[in-house]
Enzyme design. Structure first.
Site, PDB file in Angstrom:
ATOM      1  N   GLY A 184      44.587  28.890 -12.603  1.00  0.00           N
ATOM      2  CA  GLY A 184      45.118  30.532 -12.775  1.00  0.00           C
ATOM      3  C   GLY A 184      44.166  31.617 -12.473  1.00  0.00           C
ATOM      4  O   GLY A 184      43.189  31.475 -13.485  1.00  0.00           O
ATOM      5  N   ASP A 317      56.168  39.713 -28.070  1.00  0.00           N
ATOM      6  CA  ASP A 317      56.161  38.760 -26.960  1.00  0.00           C
ATOM      7  C   ASP A 317      57.609  38.198 -26.876  1.00  0.00           C
ATOM      8  O   ASP A 317      58.377  37.909 -25.921  1.00  0.00           O
ATOM      9  CB  ASP A 317      55.412  37.793 -27.111  1.00  0.00           C
ATOM     10  CG  ASP A 317      53.784  38.283 -26.609  1.00  0.00           C
ATOM     11  OD1 ASP A 317      53.793  39.360 -26.504  1.00  0.00           O
ATOM     12  OD2 ASP A 317      52.773  37.489 -27.101  1.00  0.00           O
ATOM     13  N   HIS A 449      30.207  65.889 -18.139  1.00  0.00           N
ATOM     14  CA  HIS A 449      29.358  65.492 -16.965  1.00  0.00           C
ATOM     15  C   HIS A 449      28.121  65.177 -17.477  1.00  0.00           C
ATOM     16  O   HIS A 449      27.406  65.640 -18.443  1.00  0.00           O
ATOM     17  CB  HIS A 449      29.195  66.662 -15.909  1.00  0.00           C
ATOM     18  CG  HIS A 449      28.384  66.255 -14.990  1.00  0.00           C
ATOM     19  ND1 HIS A 449      28.775  65.417 -13.901  1.00  0.00           N
ATOM     20  CD2 HIS A 449      26.831  66.516 -14.588  1.00  0.00           C
ATOM     21  CE1 HIS A 449      27.511  65.303 -13.044  1.00  0.00           C
ATOM     22  NE2 HIS A 449      26.664  66.025 -13.392  1.00  0.00           N
TER      23      HIS A 449
END
Length: 482
Positions: A184, A317, A449
């Site tokens: 998988g 789920d 930055h």
């Protein structure tokens, strides 16, 4: 024994629902078969896998220093498996202990038992917890179903050997096998394959589809696939089926392959089967209620997490894709508010997904694959990390950041990122999509930055043709119909 609200399942959705309901003043009981709260995510999923991935990643960074930065070490790291396992277990213990304390402080009753429905308002409790009543029954006004999911294991692969593992077995880290096969090429297989490869195993990945991470955008997968190929020394076989698995006379696992890149037999010390997960809805007595379970095993529910049974709600789920802990948590909070009488609903524009490989892949909102399937017209603005000063300094320029933007409204519809730390960066994108931001909102927001977060701003600038570090013709304004 009666409780106004019972939560069946103590995972990230279940305990989030229980804790919020208690904060709202409700009397809450959690029924959990495990000895500790936390569910799959904490006990044998998200948390332990990320702890092990951290180890593998640091080892990988040391290798990068050797290869690219002129830093040398005498030999390879020596792995003390017992110490690694103990550290991973300590992380779990710390978090589960904290959940137990939070339950006590909120006055949430926790019963260690397996629960199943006798009817829509009665639950049968099985276990040795002394708090279970003599008749073994718990009645309730409302129940939030949060039983989660388990790894899928095809009968043909379930040969009764502990050397054929699911993700739970792989995370137990019994040893570091010399040879490991991962069946998988989805996120679980690639994450665990990366862990074992980092610890020294010779890992092979086999995937039935034509590419790794089926369903993810191909431009995001490409940098990861290239790095995985290097990490595994080319032992990635696509379009390949595993025909059979059997235990050989030498105790190893013999596997047959059927595919263009790999055909025939090979033996491995261990095999990890990671072909997906299935919701836990069988064996719960749901047939004794009005709850509707679809053909895939998911409980059908509405935006308020209500099922067809007025007494039962479902989250996480068992309530459908995507099977993600953070989605379960938010659904749990919605369900708790609904039970408390508040006008809540689960209506999210973006649920971020992260693959914690190296590099990481993350996305939120609309994907290019979805846009293509739906025939939606979107502009895709891509900023390559090769143009990022921070990425250059890290020596990790293989990544990219992209926005999917509505060409008419300039609203950001989706975002995809591949690169170091993508899982952390995707939060800004999820917020932007949820707020309905336009590309200009992102490009005009000052980002620090040098950071990788700049690439979100830079990618939005690409949309307008104003990115400083790369050249792209400036975007022309849309024509106005006369």
């Amino acid at each position: 024994m009666h409780t106004p609200l019972v939560v069946l399942g103590g995972g990230p959705g279940g305990y989030a629902a229980a804790f919020l309901a208690a904060d709202e003043g409700l009397d809450v009981t959690i029924v959990e078969a495990e000895p500790r709260l936390g569910g799959t995510c904490l006990l044998r999923g998200c948390i332990p896998s990320k702890a092990l991935l951290h180890v593998a990643r640091v080892i990988g960074e040391v290798d990068e220093l050797r290869e690219d930065w002129g830093v040398s070490y005498d030999d390879r790291p020596r792995i003390d498996v017992d110490a690694v396992r103990a550290r991973k277990d300590k992380v779990i213990d710390n978090l589960t202990g904290g959940l137990g304390n939070l339950a006590k402080r909120r006055g949430v009753t926790v019963i260690r038992a397996r629960g199943s429905f006798i009817d829509s308002t009665t639950m049968k409790l099985e276990g040795d917890d002394p708090s279970i009543p003599d008749d073994g029954q718990l009645t309730f006004d409302h129940c939030i179903l949060a039983t989660g999911s388990v790894p899928a294991m095809p009968p043909a692969f379930d040969i009764g050997s502990d050397k054929v593992m699911d993700s739970t077995g792989a995370l137990a880290l019994a040893d570091i096998p010399e040879n490991l096969l991962v069946i998988g090429g989805g996120y679980i297989g690639l994450e665990m394959g990366s862990v074992y490869a980092g610890l020294g195993s010779k890992v092979t990945v086999v995937e039935l589809a034509e590419g790794l991470l089926p369903g993810a955008d191909r431009d995001l997968v490409k940098p990861l696939a290239k790095r995985i190929e290097k990490l595994l020394e080319g032992r990635v076989y696509l379009n390949t089926k595993v025909g059979s698995i059997a235990e050989a006379e030498d105790g190893r696992i013999e596997v047959t392959f059927e595919g263009p890149g790999r055909f025939g037999h090979e033996r491995f010390d261990r095999v990890l089967v990671s072909i997906g997960r299935r919701p836990v809805t069988k064996g719960l007595g749901l047939e004794n209620t009005q709850v509707v379970v679809n053909q895939r095993g998911f409980v059908e529910c509405d935006a308020q997490q209500r099922t067809a049974d007025p007494h039962i709600l479902a989250i996480g789920d068992v309530a459908g894709d995507p099977m993600l802990a953070h989605k379960a948590t938010h659904e749990g909070r919605v369900a708790a508010e609904v039970v408390a009488g508040k006008p809540a609903a689960f209506d999210k524009a973006a649920i971020p997904a992260v693959v914690f490989t190296d590099p990481e892949i993350a996305w939120a909102g609309l994907t290019q694959e979805e846009a293509r399937r739906e025939g939606r017209n979107v502009d895709v603005a891509i900023y390559p990390w090769a143009a990022s000063g921070r990425a250059q300094a890290l020596g990790r320029t293989e990544g990219l950041t992209k926005w999917l933007i509505d060409p008419e409204t300039q609203r950001v519809l989706g975002c995809g990122i591949v690169g170091v730390g993508a899982g952390e960066l995707i939060a800004e994108a999820a917020l932007a999509i949820e707020m309905g931001c336009e590309a200009g909102d992102i490009s005009e927001t000052v980002h620090a930055h040098p950071t990788m977060s700049e690439t979100l701003m830079n990618s939005a600038e690409v949309f307008f043709g104003t990115a400083t570090e790369i050249y792209k013709p400036k975007r022309k304004p849309a024509a106005v119909a006369e």
